[in-house]
Scaffold this motif. Structure first.
Motif, PDB file in Angstrom:
ATOM      1  N   ASP A  97      -2.264  12.034 -26.926  1.00  0.00           N
ATOM      2  CA  ASP A  97      -2.532  11.891 -25.496  1.00  0.00           C
ATOM      3  C   ASP A  97      -3.011  13.195 -24.857  1.00  0.00           C
ATOM      4  O   ASP A  97      -2.579  14.288 -25.234  1.00  0.00           O
ATOM      5  N   MET A  98      -3.894  13.032 -23.860  1.00  0.00           N
ATOM      6  CA  MET A  98      -4.309  14.128 -22.988  1.00  0.00           C
ATOM      7  C   MET A  98      -3.630  13.894 -21.639  1.00  0.00           C
ATOM      8  O   MET A  98      -3.735  12.802 -21.082  1.00  0.00           O
ATOM      9  N   PHE A  99      -2.960  14.894 -21.114  1.00  0.00           N
ATOM     10  CA  PHE A  99      -2.204  14.726 -19.867  1.00  0.00           C
ATOM     11  C   PHE A  99      -2.977  15.238 -18.647  1.00  0.00           C
ATOM     12  O   PHE A  99      -3.998  15.898 -18.773  1.00  0.00           O
ATOM     13  N   GLU A 100      -2.452  14.917 -17.468  1.00  0.00           N
ATOM     14  CA  GLU A 100      -2.960  15.392 -16.170  1.00  0.00           C
ATOM     15  C   GLU A 100      -4.405  14.986 -15.908  1.00  0.00           C
ATOM     16  O   GLU A 100      -5.195  15.780 -15.384  1.00  0.00           O
ATOM     17  N   LEU A 101      -4.756  13.746 -16.270  1.00  0.00           N
ATOM     18  CA  LEU A 101      -6.129  13.280 -16.044  1.00  0.00           C
ATOM     19  C   LEU A 101      -6.237  12.314 -14.859  1.00  0.00           C
ATOM     20  O   LEU A 101      -7.313  11.800 -14.582  1.00  0.00           O
ATOM     21  N   GLY A 102      -5.131  12.060 -14.167  1.00  0.00           N
ATOM     22  CA  GLY A 102      -5.184  11.244 -12.961  1.00  0.00           C
ATOM     23  C   GLY A 102      -5.516   9.783 -13.215  1.00  0.00           C
ATOM     24  O   GLY A 102      -5.219   9.222 -14.273  1.00  0.00           O
ATOM     25  N   GLU A 103      -6.162   9.160 -12.232  1.00  0.00           N
ATOM     26  CA  GLU A 103      -6.416   7.711 -12.267  1.00  0.00           C
ATOM     27  C   GLU A 103      -7.353   7.294 -13.393  1.00  0.00           C
ATOM     28  O   GLU A 103      -7.308   6.158 -13.850  1.00  0.00           O
ATOM     29  N   ARG A 104      -8.194   8.192 -13.848  1.00  0.00           N
ATOM     30  CA  ARG A 104      -9.179   7.839 -14.884  1.00  0.00           C
ATOM     31  C   ARG A 104      -8.665   8.103 -16.299  1.00  0.00           C
ATOM     32  O   ARG A 104      -9.435   8.097 -17.250  1.00  0.00           O
ATOM     33  N   ALA A 105      -7.375   8.341 -16.436  1.00  0.00           N
ATOM     34  CA  ALA A 105      -6.814   8.736 -17.738  1.00  0.00           C
ATOM     35  C   ALA A 105      -7.160   7.735 -18.840  1.00  0.00           C
ATOM     36  O   ALA A 105      -7.624   8.123 -19.913  1.00  0.00           O
ATOM     37  N   GLU A 106      -6.949   6.450 -18.591  1.00  0.00           N
ATOM     38  CA  GLU A 106      -7.215   5.440 -19.631  1.00  0.00           C
ATOM     39  C   GLU A 106      -8.693   5.409 -20.000  1.00  0.00           C
ATOM     40  O   GLU A 106      -9.052   5.357 -21.173  1.00  0.00           O
ATOM     41  N   GLN A 107      -9.549   5.453 -18.985  1.00  0.00           N
ATOM     42  CA  GLN A 107     -10.992   5.428 -19.227  1.00  0.00           C
ATOM     43  C   GLN A 107     -11.423   6.632 -20.066  1.00  0.00           C
ATOM     44  O   GLN A 107     -12.188   6.493 -21.035  1.00  0.00           O
ATOM     45  N   LEU A 108     -10.903   7.821 -19.723  1.00  0.00           N
ATOM     46  CA  LEU A 108     -11.285   9.046 -20.441  1.00  0.00           C
ATOM     47  C   LEU A 108     -10.778   9.029 -21.882  1.00  0.00           C
ATOM     48  O   LEU A 108     -11.456   9.516 -22.790  1.00  0.00           O
ATOM     49  N   HIS A 109      -9.602   8.449 -22.113  1.00  0.00           N
ATOM     50  CA  HIS A 109      -9.101   8.308 -23.483  1.00  0.00           C
ATOM     51  C   HIS A 109      -9.986   7.341 -24.276  1.00  0.00           C
ATOM     52  O   HIS A 109     -10.304   7.598 -25.442  1.00  0.00           O
ATOM     53  N   GLY A 110     -10.367   6.246 -23.637  1.00  0.00           N
ATOM     54  CA  GLY A 110     -11.252   5.288 -24.293  1.00  0.00           C
ATOM     55  C   GLY A 110     -12.570   5.920 -24.701  1.00  0.00           C
ATOM     56  O   GLY A 110     -13.073   5.690 -25.813  1.00  0.00           O
ATOM     57  N   GLU A 111     -13.123   6.750 -23.821  1.00  0.00           N
ATOM     58  CA  GLU A 111     -14.403   7.405 -24.119  1.00  0.00           C
ATOM     59  C   GLU A 111     -14.285   8.332 -25.333  1.00  0.00           C
ATOM     60  O   GLU A 111     -15.215   8.434 -26.135  1.00  0.00           O
ATOM     61  N   ILE A 112     -13.140   8.991 -25.482  1.00  0.00           N
ATOM     62  CA  ILE A 112     -12.939   9.870 -26.645  1.00  0.00           C
ATOM     63  C   ILE A 112     -12.870   9.045 -27.926  1.00  0.00           C
ATOM     64  O   ILE A 112     -13.418   9.434 -28.970  1.00  0.00           O
TER      65      ILE A 112
END
Length: 462
Positions: free
Chosen positions: A371-386
């Motif tokens: 997991d990457m922390f402190e990504l706010g509301e877009r956390a799930e989207q940003l994880h998906g992109e990775i």
């Protein structure tokens, strides 16, 4: 050589942190006017003649160690409580952490040392290592150790500067507005370096523009005659206006920058070679650390080195001698695997850079992501992109671990159907890892610090 801290007497320190100095009954003028040998918050690091600041943390209260530091020869104490019959002078303050910052700010003003302040979303530590390696060829340099880059670490680093040091290279990290303002007030940099504006700390800072605004507080107390070096390949930093009396100096791979690299030749996990163009000088360099982003670090170091009067030969020597830091793209050749230990921290930009690095390896490529922390509301989207990015880079095996990383796993599956694994916890993953890995694999380990992926690295080393 004078090892004491210039003007850091108990009288001056009490004034600097707006505390009340209490003297023992057997007080002496000599004690009042003696300069401290060190200022620490860790009782284990006290030296005879040093000052101990008693701070209260979540787990440990430093006030309980006051008898220990007195027994070890402390000159004095800074604390939040009155001490009955104290054998040494003590300074009573309302907030020990605020006193730490006040004392560091006061001490910085006593010093003639030049300060290089480094900030940015990604690459602060490796940039610090490059700049310190280059400057150390000619000067006596102090640099930030480990992750001492916040409102506790930075003051402690400043308080570790001594008369012998000519330049301090300070990493400055933040997660909210106002923090960098306070760090700049302590560090008062002569040179500022900004590596990039990524997607860290979106939870507090909202947007990349918010991140730029927060990090730009580094200029609030910088030397107005100082210089600013920015990554000109970054879309936001490339537009930065004049700071102080000088325009920002831009570095990057784009020839439009004042300092740029050409003839880049990747040597995979063993670094790269390039030709640096700066101030009408053109010279080849060998960059021993892997990854395209290390070229940017070398360019920043070249610019800062030239500002301090180093020759191109000295800059080449410094860049060639830079060493990796544990947990930061550190390539380890183990008996069964090649391991890229990049477990110290993670955000979307550094994840992509690390995956790009892995993709240059020979043989079967394995990535272990958390997991990457402190990504706010877009956390799930940003994880998906990775997840999608890793799958698209022809990585053979993708292992995802953690709550947010489930999205990473799901997106990776949409691009690549085999060689993808998901584990809810790090321990579950560690149990299955021996059944997934093969001898000869090149393995990247990366996640935010809170995932404690150093335990993954430790197991792989076994």
């Amino acid at each position: 050589m004078d090892v004491n801290m210039k003007n850091m007497t108990l009288v001056n320190m009490a004034k600097a942190c707006e505390g009340i100095l209490y003297e023992p009954k057997q007080k002496t003028a000599e004690t009042e006017l003696k300069e401290a040998s060190c200022v620490v918050i860790d009782s284990r690091k006290i030296e005879p003649g040093g000052v101990f600041i008693a701070t209260k943390g979540e787990k440990v209260d430093g006030h309980t160690f006051i008898p220990d530091v007195i027994a070890k020869g402390a000159l004095g104490i800074v604390c939040e409580r009155k001490i009955e019959n104290c054998a040494v002078p003590y300074i009573l303050v309302e907030d020990s952490f605020k006193a730490l910052k006040d004392l560091a700010e006061f001490y910085r003003k006593q010093l003639s040392v030049k300060v290089v302040g480094i900030t940015g979303s990604v690459g602060k530590t490796s940039t610090k290592e490059f700049i310190a390696a280059v400057l150390s060829i000619k000067y006596r340099v102090l640099k930030t150790q480990g992750n001492f880059n916040n409102e506790v670490g930075l003051p402690l680093t400043v308080l570790s500067i001594r008369a012998e040091h000519e330049i301090a290279v300070l990493e400055m990290g933040i997660s909210d507005f106002g923090e960098m303002h306070r760090l700049s007030k302590i560090a008062r940099p002569d040179i500022c370096v900004m590596t990039n504006i990524g997607q860290c700390h979106l939870e507090n800072l909202g947007t990349r523009e918010g991140i730029l605004k927060a990090k730009s507080e580094i200029f609030d107390f910088m030397n107005p005659e100082g210089y600013v070096f920015v990554n000109g390949d970054d879309d936001l930093l490339s537009k930065m206006k004049k700071r102080g009396i000088h325009s920002p100096v831009r570095f990057g791979l784009d020839p439009a920058n004042e300092i740029y690299a050409s003839d880049v030749m990747s040597k995979g996990l063993f670094g790269s070679e390039a030709v640096i163009h700066a101030n009408l000088s053109v010279f080849p360099v060998k960059i021993p650390l892997p990854g395209a982003h290390m070229i940017l670090n070398a360019l920043a170091a070249a610019g800062v080195g030239m500002q301090f009067g180093l020759t191109t030969q000295e800059i080449k020597q410094g860049i060639a001698g830079v060493e990796s830091v544990s947990g930061r793209s550190n390539v380890l050749s183990l008996p069964d695997y090649t391991l890229i230990d990049d477990c110290y921290n993670a955000n979307p930009a550094s994840m992509r850079a690390a995956i790009d690095l892995l993709s240059t390896a020979l043989g079967r490529k394995v990535v272990i992501l958390g997991d990457m922390f402190e990504l706010g509301e877009r956390a799930e989207q940003l994880h998906g992109e990775i997840g999608a990015y890793a799958a698209g880079r022809k990585i053979d095996v993708i292992i995802c671990t953690g709550t947010l990383s489930k999205k990473m796993y799901q997106q990776a599956l949409e691009t690549k159907e085999t060689g993808i694994y998901y584990f809810a916890t790090r321990d579950d993953m560690l149990e299955e890892l021996p059944h997934i890995l093969k001898k000869g694999d090149t393995i990247l380990v990366k996640a935010s610090h809170g995932m404690q992926f150093e335990k993954v690295v430790a197991q792989l080393k076994k």
